[in-house]
Design an enzyme around this catalytic site. Sequence first.
Site, PDB file in Angstrom:
ATOM      1  N   GLU A 124       0.849  -1.200   0.000  1.00 39.35           N
ATOM      2  CA  GLU A 124       0.000   0.000   0.000  1.00 39.35           C
ATOM      3  C   GLU A 124       0.881   1.246   0.000  1.00 39.35           C
ATOM      4  O   GLU A 124       2.108   1.140   0.103  1.00 39.35           O
ATOM      5  CB  GLU A 124      -0.930  -0.022   1.219  1.00 39.35           C
ATOM      6  N   HIS A 247      -8.638   9.451   2.956  1.00 44.60           N
ATOM      7  CA  HIS A 247      -8.248   8.351   2.062  1.00 44.60           C
ATOM      8  C   HIS A 247      -8.474   8.829   0.631  1.00 44.60           C
ATOM      9  O   HIS A 247      -9.533   9.383   0.324  1.00 44.60           O
ATOM     10  CB  HIS A 247      -9.078   7.105   2.369  1.00 44.60           C
ATOM     11  N   ARG A 297      -0.327   8.686   1.752  1.00 45.04           N
ATOM     12  CA  ARG A 297      -1.709   9.113   1.547  1.00 45.04           C
ATOM     13  C   ARG A 297      -1.939  10.624   1.561  1.00 45.04           C
ATOM     14  O   ARG A 297      -2.766  11.142   0.824  1.00 45.04           O
ATOM     15  CB  ARG A 297      -2.545   8.532   2.678  1.00 45.04           C
ATOM     16  N   HIS A 358     -11.028   9.625   6.701  1.00 40.79           N
ATOM     17  CA  HIS A 358     -10.837   8.183   6.867  1.00 40.79           C
ATOM     18  C   HIS A 358     -10.318   7.803   8.248  1.00 40.79           C
ATOM     19  O   HIS A 358     -10.835   6.886   8.872  1.00 40.79           O
ATOM     20  CB  HIS A 358      -9.851   7.725   5.795  1.00 40.79           C
ATOM     21  N   ARG A 393      -0.610   8.653   9.075  1.00 40.80           N
ATOM     22  CA  ARG A 393      -0.476   7.208   9.338  1.00 40.80           C
ATOM     23  C   ARG A 393      -0.073   6.445   8.080  1.00 40.80           C
ATOM     24  O   ARG A 393      -0.643   6.644   7.003  1.00 40.80           O
ATOM     25  CB  ARG A 393      -1.808   6.655   9.840  1.00 40.80           C
TER      26      ARG A 393
HETATM   27  P1  FAD Z   1     -13.447   0.539  15.833  1.00 41.32           P
HETATM   28  O1  FAD Z   1     -13.176  -0.683  15.059  1.00 41.32           O
HETATM   29  O2  FAD Z   1     -14.041   1.674  15.113  1.00 41.32           O
HETATM   30  O3  FAD Z   1     -14.400   0.163  17.043  1.00 41.32           O
HETATM   31  C1  FAD Z   1     -14.944   1.165  17.873  1.00 41.32           C
HETATM   32  C2  FAD Z   1     -16.030   0.545  18.715  1.00 41.32           C
HETATM   33  O4  FAD Z   1     -16.432   1.446  19.728  1.00 41.32           O
HETATM   34  C3  FAD Z   1     -17.300   0.189  17.957  1.00 41.32           C
HETATM   35  O5  FAD Z   1     -17.753  -1.038  18.420  1.00 41.32           O
HETATM   36  C4  FAD Z   1     -18.266   1.310  18.346  1.00 41.32           C
HETATM   37  O6  FAD Z   1     -19.618   0.964  18.241  1.00 41.32           O
HETATM   38  C5  FAD Z   1     -17.858   1.511  19.774  1.00 41.32           C
HETATM   39  N1  FAD Z   1     -18.192   2.811  20.371  1.00 41.32           N
HETATM   40  C6  FAD Z   1     -17.877   4.043  19.930  1.00 41.32           C
HETATM   41  N2  FAD Z   1     -18.326   4.981  20.797  1.00 41.32           N
HETATM   42  C7  FAD Z   1     -18.923   4.320  21.805  1.00 41.32           C
HETATM   43  C8  FAD Z   1     -19.582   4.723  23.001  1.00 41.32           C
HETATM   44  N3  FAD Z   1     -19.726   6.004  23.347  1.00 41.32           N
HETATM   45  N4  FAD Z   1     -20.089   3.775  23.809  1.00 41.32           N
HETATM   46  C9  FAD Z   1     -19.994   2.463  23.490  1.00 41.32           C
HETATM   47  N5  FAD Z   1     -19.386   2.034  22.367  1.00 41.32           N
HETATM   48  C10 FAD Z   1     -18.845   2.949  21.543  1.00 41.32           C
HETATM   49  N6  FAD Z   1      -6.689   0.041   9.076  1.00 41.32           N
HETATM   50  C11 FAD Z   1      -5.743  -0.869   8.798  1.00 41.32           C
HETATM   51  O7  FAD Z   1      -4.780  -1.021   9.559  1.00 41.32           O
HETATM   52  N7  FAD Z   1      -5.839  -1.651   7.692  1.00 41.32           N
HETATM   53  C12 FAD Z   1      -6.866  -1.541   6.809  1.00 41.32           C
HETATM   54  O8  FAD Z   1      -6.924  -2.265   5.842  1.00 41.32           O
HETATM   55  C13 FAD Z   1      -7.875  -0.580   7.073  1.00 41.32           C
HETATM   56  N8  FAD Z   1      -8.917  -0.404   6.232  1.00 41.32           N
HETATM   57  C14 FAD Z   1      -9.925   0.443   6.569  1.00 41.32           C
HETATM   58  C15 FAD Z   1     -11.046   0.547   5.758  1.00 41.32           C
HETATM   59  C16 FAD Z   1     -12.108   1.351   6.141  1.00 41.32           C
HETATM   60  C17 FAD Z   1     -13.322   1.446   5.256  1.00 41.32           C
HETATM   61  C18 FAD Z   1     -12.045   2.076   7.341  1.00 41.32           C
HETATM   62  C19 FAD Z   1     -13.189   2.935   7.775  1.00 41.32           C
HETATM   63  C20 FAD Z   1     -10.921   2.003   8.135  1.00 41.32           C
HETATM   64  C21 FAD Z   1      -9.855   1.192   7.762  1.00 41.32           C
HETATM   65  N9  FAD Z   1      -8.714   1.099   8.555  1.00 41.32           N
HETATM   66  C22 FAD Z   1      -7.747   0.183   8.248  1.00 41.32           C
HETATM   67  C23 FAD Z   1      -8.646   1.756   9.839  1.00 41.32           C
HETATM   68  C24 FAD Z   1      -9.018   0.722  10.898  1.00 41.32           C
HETATM   69  O9  FAD Z   1     -10.073  -0.077  10.429  1.00 41.32           O
HETATM   70  C25 FAD Z   1      -9.430   1.352  12.187  1.00 41.32           C
HETATM   71  O10 FAD Z   1      -8.502   2.310  12.569  1.00 41.32           O
HETATM   72  C26 FAD Z   1      -9.494   0.293  13.280  1.00 41.32           C
HETATM   73  O11 FAD Z   1     -10.337  -0.741  12.878  1.00 41.32           O
HETATM   74  C27 FAD Z   1      -9.979   0.919  14.556  1.00 41.32           C
HETATM   75  O12 FAD Z   1     -10.217  -0.102  15.467  1.00 41.32           O
HETATM   76  P2  FAD Z   1     -10.783   0.301  16.887  1.00 41.32           P
HETATM   77  O13 FAD Z   1     -11.052  -0.976  17.579  1.00 41.32           O
HETATM   78  O14 FAD Z   1      -9.888   1.283  17.506  1.00 41.32           O
HETATM   79  O15 FAD Z   1     -12.140   1.063  16.563  1.00 41.32           O
HETATM   80  C1  SIN Z   2      -7.100   0.510   2.494  1.00 34.59           C
HETATM   81  O1  SIN Z   2      -7.325  -0.682   2.331  1.00 34.59           O
HETATM   82  O2  SIN Z   2      -6.819   1.282   1.583  1.00 34.59           O
HETATM   83  C2  SIN Z   2      -7.176   1.073   3.862  1.00 34.59           C
HETATM   84  C3  SIN Z   2      -5.952   0.767   4.574  1.00 34.59           C
HETATM   85  C4  SIN Z   2      -5.823   1.627   5.783  1.00 34.59           C
HETATM   86  O3  SIN Z   2      -6.601   2.542   5.992  1.00 34.59           O
HETATM   87  O4  SIN Z   2      -4.881   1.384   6.526  1.00 34.59           O
END
Ligand code: FAD
Ligand code: SIN
Length: 548
Positions: A124, A247, A297, A358, A393
């Site tokens: 990537e 993104h 990015r 993003h 990032r």
């Molecule tokens: P999240 O997975 O967002 O989980 C947050 C949780 O908190 C959810 O369950 C939500 O409901 C809960 N929550 C929020 N507020 C509250 C509240 N007040 N009370 C109770 N619950 C709450 N990163 C990579 O490294 N590789 C990738 O390929 C990649 N692809 C991506 C593609 C997309 C479309 C997106 C949007 C992001 C991508 N990212 C990627 C970024 C990555 O997915 C996120 O940064 C990561 O998943 C965040 O994980 P997290 O557990 O911190 O938060």
């Molecule tokens: C992607 O698959 O392009 C998202 C990867 C990331 O946000 O880290």
Amino acid sequence: MSSKELLNYDHIVIGSGLAGLFTAVQLSKLGTVAVITKRGVDESNTKYAQGGIACVMDKEDSFREHVKDTMIAGDHLCKEDVVMTIVENGPAAVNELIELGAHFTTRGEMGHSDDGKDYDLGREGGHNKRRVLHAGDITGEEVEKILINTCRSNRNITFFEYHIAIDLVTTSRLGWLGEDSVLGAYVLDIKKNLVKAFTSLSVTVATGGAGKVYLYSSNPDIACGDGVAMCYRAHVPIANMEFFQFHPTILYHPTVKSFLISEAVRGEGAILKRHDARGNLVEFMDRYHEMKSLAPRDIVARAIDNELKRSGQNCAFLDIRHKSEEFLKLRFPNIFEKCLEVGINMAKDPIPVVPAAHYCCGGVKTDINGFTGINGLYAVGEVASTGLHGANRLASNSLLEALVVAKLAAKDIKSKIKVLSDTRASGKIPTWRSGNATNSDEQVVLTHNWDEIRRFMWDYVGIFRTNKRLERAKNRIKNIRREIEKYYWDFLITQDLVELRNIASVAEIIIDSAMNRKESRGLHFNADYPQREPEMDYVDTVIQQPYT
Ligand code: FAD
Ligand code: SIN
């Protein structure tokens, strides 16, 4: 609304994305864990992750090179010791996920003629090596599913779905003297419309990102910055919020919103193009960076923004027509199908794309263990700012960070368990009281403010900023926040109100952080200060609500 409901667990985790679930798995070895999550358990940014997890798994790769790529993308703001710890602990954390049952695509599955065991590593933007482990193009869904199953079969873990955390309860908030400690959280049971008080030895905030602060975003609706806002109100320092990652390639289509075209597509050779004056599709990234379409990015998103504004076109195009339909279906089954649903065959048609908000690179300031500085309070995952991402990032580093820091946080909590037990033993938290609040009379106040914030954040605090735009945004957010705070205290609490209050608070923190940084660096570009200032290298922007 008031409530007598008081629930005790050894540990609370707020959020059920990768960070929350993996932390819960680790903490379940120490005692009981309540996982509080505001929608169904699988709804999270994690679920939509496509590209994968960046991790050194190949003998041709090295920790040194992953660290170097991360530091370059981060534009002189990453903390090198943090980067090294996360990169070096990556393989062990990823292997734990594999032991729990996660399956990543192998080279054999992609039709390569080796022994079929080695992983098929994607590439990537900003990575000089192939190092992204993936499960097809639905990596997030795969890891989320495995972790939910693991948690569901663990007797120490209890899920509280459709429960939204409103605020943290800390000793300073209750007026106790001495070092500040967290005691638990107030949580709205959305279905019963009831506020519960949870108490615990530790609270881990794993609430993810804040993409919904912008009009166009790749994030699902949960991403309202709740954790940042709650921690800010609890006086935890918030760092580097001006660095919001856009993104470059979200599908541009009138009926499909927020669908990402993974950077891994560019990793497999897709080229970004736009129409020239004659209507031909031409490459443009070669004029911006030596890595062309695979540049970091911030550079790609800004280049697209610039090209579109100059040409007046609505979108750029991602061209991967040189790859066969067979390969594209195998490597990107989800993206291929989604595009086909709207009449785009990736093997034959260029894909229309635009940038969108993003990833929140800043967040709750923590050390490498996710520790916030308030006893018992941790932040893990996208909500946190450990120092890994700096000003931008590196792709696929966030899932890696969530895994590694979840493990380190649990270890840190274990080492402090005695002190945390003493604090909890010394007092109880009061149940929630709503005073004279009544049912809201005008729901339109919520929807109007919500829309207004997201629009001016997009227009004034987006990819391209100026002092004037930031000032306009600041004036608007001040008024809106005043209105929301009054509304918050006058009316009974609802999920919409909690989220609006938080998104407004996060918007103001982003604006203030952007105004404080008088230079351009990484994701933060201000045309009034277009240069990076060397004296600001490795200097964080920190915003903290003072203790009064
Ligand atoms: P999240 O997975 O967002 O989980 C947050 C949780 O908190 C959810 O369950 C939500 O409901 C809960 N929550 C929020 N507020 C509250 C509240 N007040 N009370 C109770 N619950 C709450 N990163 C990579 O490294 N590789 C990738 O390929 C990649 N692809 C991506 C593609 C997309 C479309 C997106 C949007 C992001 C991508 N990212 C990627 C970024 C990555 O997915 C996120 O940064 C990561 O998943 C965040 O994980 P997290 O557990 O911190 O938060
Ligand atoms: C992607 O698959 O392009 C998202 C990867 C990331 O946000 O880290």
